[in-house]
Design an enzyme around this catalytic site. Structure first.
Site, PDB file in Angstrom:
ATOM      1  N   THR A 249      -0.345   2.821  -0.814  1.00  0.00           N
ATOM      2  CA  THR A 249      -1.152   2.665   0.381  1.00  0.00           C
ATOM      3  C   THR A 249      -0.316   3.748   1.254  1.00  0.00           C
ATOM      4  OG1 THR A 249      -2.299   0.641   0.641  1.00  0.00           O
ATOM      5  CG2 THR A 249      -1.941   1.909   2.789  1.00  0.00           C
ATOM      6  N   ARG A 277     -14.283  -5.220  -3.598  1.00  0.00           N
ATOM      7  CA  ARG A 277     -13.182  -5.814  -2.794  1.00  0.00           C
ATOM      8  C   ARG A 277     -12.574  -4.785  -1.855  1.00  0.00           C
ATOM      9  NH1 ARG A 277      -7.449  -4.188  -1.870  1.00  0.00           N
ATOM     10  NH2 ARG A 277      -6.309  -6.398  -1.628  1.00  0.00           N
ATOM     11  N   GLY A 279      -9.334  -4.707   1.023  1.00  0.00           N
ATOM     12  CA  GLY A 279      -8.157  -5.239   1.344  1.00  0.00           C
ATOM     13  C   GLY A 279      -7.974  -4.992   2.706  1.00  0.00           C
ATOM     14  N   ASP A 280      -6.661  -5.058   3.097  1.00  0.00           N
ATOM     15  CA  ASP A 280      -6.467  -4.973   4.578  1.00  0.00           C
ATOM     16  C   ASP A 280      -6.554  -3.675   5.362  1.00  0.00           C
ATOM     17  OD1 ASP A 280      -4.331  -4.301   2.917  1.00  0.00           O
ATOM     18  OD2 ASP A 280      -2.724  -4.578   4.549  1.00  0.00           O
ATOM     19  N   THR A 300       1.416  -1.591   4.434  1.00  0.00           N
ATOM     20  CA  THR A 300       1.195  -1.784   2.975  1.00  0.00           C
ATOM     21  C   THR A 300       1.726  -2.835   2.173  1.00  0.00           C
ATOM     22  OG1 THR A 300       3.250  -0.597   2.382  1.00  0.00           O
ATOM     23  CG2 THR A 300       1.701   0.842   3.044  1.00  0.00           C
ATOM     24  N   GLY A 301       0.881  -3.117   1.097  1.00  0.00           N
ATOM     25  CA  GLY A 301       1.578  -4.597   0.547  1.00  0.00           C
ATOM     26  C   GLY A 301       0.183  -5.213   0.165  1.00  0.00           C
ATOM     27  N   GLY A 303      -2.862  -6.879   0.295  1.00  0.00           N
ATOM     28  CA  GLY A 303      -3.686  -6.855   1.309  1.00  0.00           C
ATOM     29  C   GLY A 303      -4.400  -8.296   1.654  1.00  0.00           C
TER      30      GLY A 303
END
Ligand code: ASP
Length: 421
Positions: A249, A277, A279-280, A300-301, A303
């Site tokens: 991201t 889906r 994510g964050d 980033t990572g 989510g």
């Protein structure tokens, strides 16, 4: 309650054992003062995930010449969105499990306290700009799926095929890797066919599987990658992607001389995710949060984990209550650790990096692990007149995706239940 550095170190067993805490301070000549931990405190300044490094000069020049803070941040993230070789964002992003690229993005404009977001968008490359358009051209904050795509087209974004050949082949490799139980991959008549029972590691507990994944699967997968036409120099990276579906991201926050601050985050999300889906990254308060009174943060990572701790919002609130950027970020990471009761056998399968910029120009990059693998530490990229990348301050010692073998659980963390009491 304010949290002094001393209290912080004292109460954080993990903080004490993690090799990385204080790493940014060490880089600055072992100065452990709050000032050193919190970056240079210069304005204007832009911070972002390291994949934005090459685009910082342009964003910074724009900011310095009086450009809007959100527009400066958007200029930075547009770089990776447009780059077909960045397989974590925009064009060329790794697709969902059906081979379709779906993008998420959000942004917050500090000076006007507005926000915009799009989730699960297909066929539109610059979703960060679409998120800004939601903010400026609608009375909404978030649009998703087909509606978001149609809105972006109405705003002048072209529909494009975002799946590059490179990402399509990696996706096919992933499909075939999972195909002992379906009809993808070599069929019964193929010389490479393997009976499902011969799948390496069948019937073994997860903990005993890793060395075998390291040997047999890598060889098999590499041979399949070659069959699929993946170039020799990209085969191992493709295998790694299949074994450890990556996240990736870009977040960027920008602060000008006047103290105005904004942030944005954009992503293709978790590789091979279920269609739909989110994510964050499109979630205001998780993947990005900006408060003109305090600062801006993004992530980033993993989510799913970040949504559960409302990471970016948590960090801003921590800073509002007196924590430094580094303390605020480490606290959010500890909430993720807490959600798994410190179970390192689970935590090593996830990762998280926060990029934090306070309104006075202090900044920090913090990560759960040192990096994905040795030699690839998590980094935050900064431009305050001097463009550079700094290694993030990590909470846990080790790597989330060592390849091969899997990361060892550090001895001192094996009984980290102490920490959780
Ligand atoms: N956080 C993003 C997501 O979960 C992915 C990433 O940052 O790597 O969609």
């Amino acid at each position: 309650m304010t949290f002094s550095r001393r209290d912080f170190v004292k109460t954080s067993v993990l903080g004490a054992v993690a090799a990385g805490v204080g790493a940014q301070a060490q880089d600055k000549g072992k100065d452990t003062s709050e000032e050193a931990q919190s970056g240079s405190r210069k304005r204007p300044i832009i911070v972002c995930a390291n994949n934005g490094f090459n685009y910082l000069d342009d964003g910074f020049a724009f900011l310095k010449s009086g450009g809007d803070t959100l527009d400066a941040a958007l200029r930075v993230v547009k770089g990776p969105e447009d780059d077909p070789n960045d397989d974590s964002v925009g064009l060329g992003g790794l697709p969902n499990e059906e081979g379709v690229v779906e993008l998420d993005a959000c942004c917050m404009h500090g000076p006007t306290r507005r926000a915009g977001s799009v989730g699960g968008v297909r066929n539109i490359k610059n979703v960060s700009l679409a998120a800004k358009a939601v903010m400026t051209h609608t009375g909404h904050v978030m649009l998703v799926g087909e509606g978001a795509e149609r809105f972006a087209v109405a705003m002048g974004h072209p529909r494009e095929n975002l799946l590059t050949e490179h990402s399509r082949k990696i996706w096919l490799l992933w499909k075939e890797f999972h195909s002992t139980d379906d009809w993808w991959g070599p069929g019964l008549a193929d010389p490479h066919w393997q009976a499902p029972a011969a799948k390496p590691g069948d019937g073994k507990p997860q903990s005993e599987l890793h060395p075998e994944i390291g040997r047999e699967h890598i060889q098999n997968l590499q041979a399949r990658a070659a069959d699929l036409g993946i170039e020799p120099e990209h085969q191992l990276a493709a295998v790694r992607t299949v074994l450890f579906p990556p996240t990736g991201t870009i977040h960027c926050s920008a602060l000008n001389e006047k103290g105005e601050i904004s942030g944005c985050t954009t992503t293709s999300g978790l590789a091979f995710k279920l269609p739909g889906r989110c994510g964050d990254s499109p979630i205001i308060g998780a993947g990005c949060y900006t408060d003109q009174d305090v600062g801006s943060a993004g992530a980033t990572g993993s989510g799913e984990e970040n949504i559960k701790v409302a990471g970016a919002h948590t960090i801003i609130e921590n800073m509002r209550h007196g924590m430094s950027p580094q303390e605020a970020g480490i606290d959010a990471l500890k909430r993720i650790v807490r959600n798994y009761n410190g179970d390192m056998n689970k935590l090593r399968f996830l990762d998280m990096t926060y990029y934090i910029l306070r309104k006075d120009g202090a900044y920090a990059g913090v990560s759960l692990w040192e990096g994905y693998s040795k030699g690839h530490p998590h980094k935050i990229a900064i431009h305050d007149g001097n463009r550079r990348a700094e290694v993030c301050v990590n909470l846990l010692k080790g790597y989330s995706q060592e390849f091969p073998p899997f990361p060892e659980i550090p001895e001192e963390l094996k009984n980290s239940s102490e920490y959780m009491k």
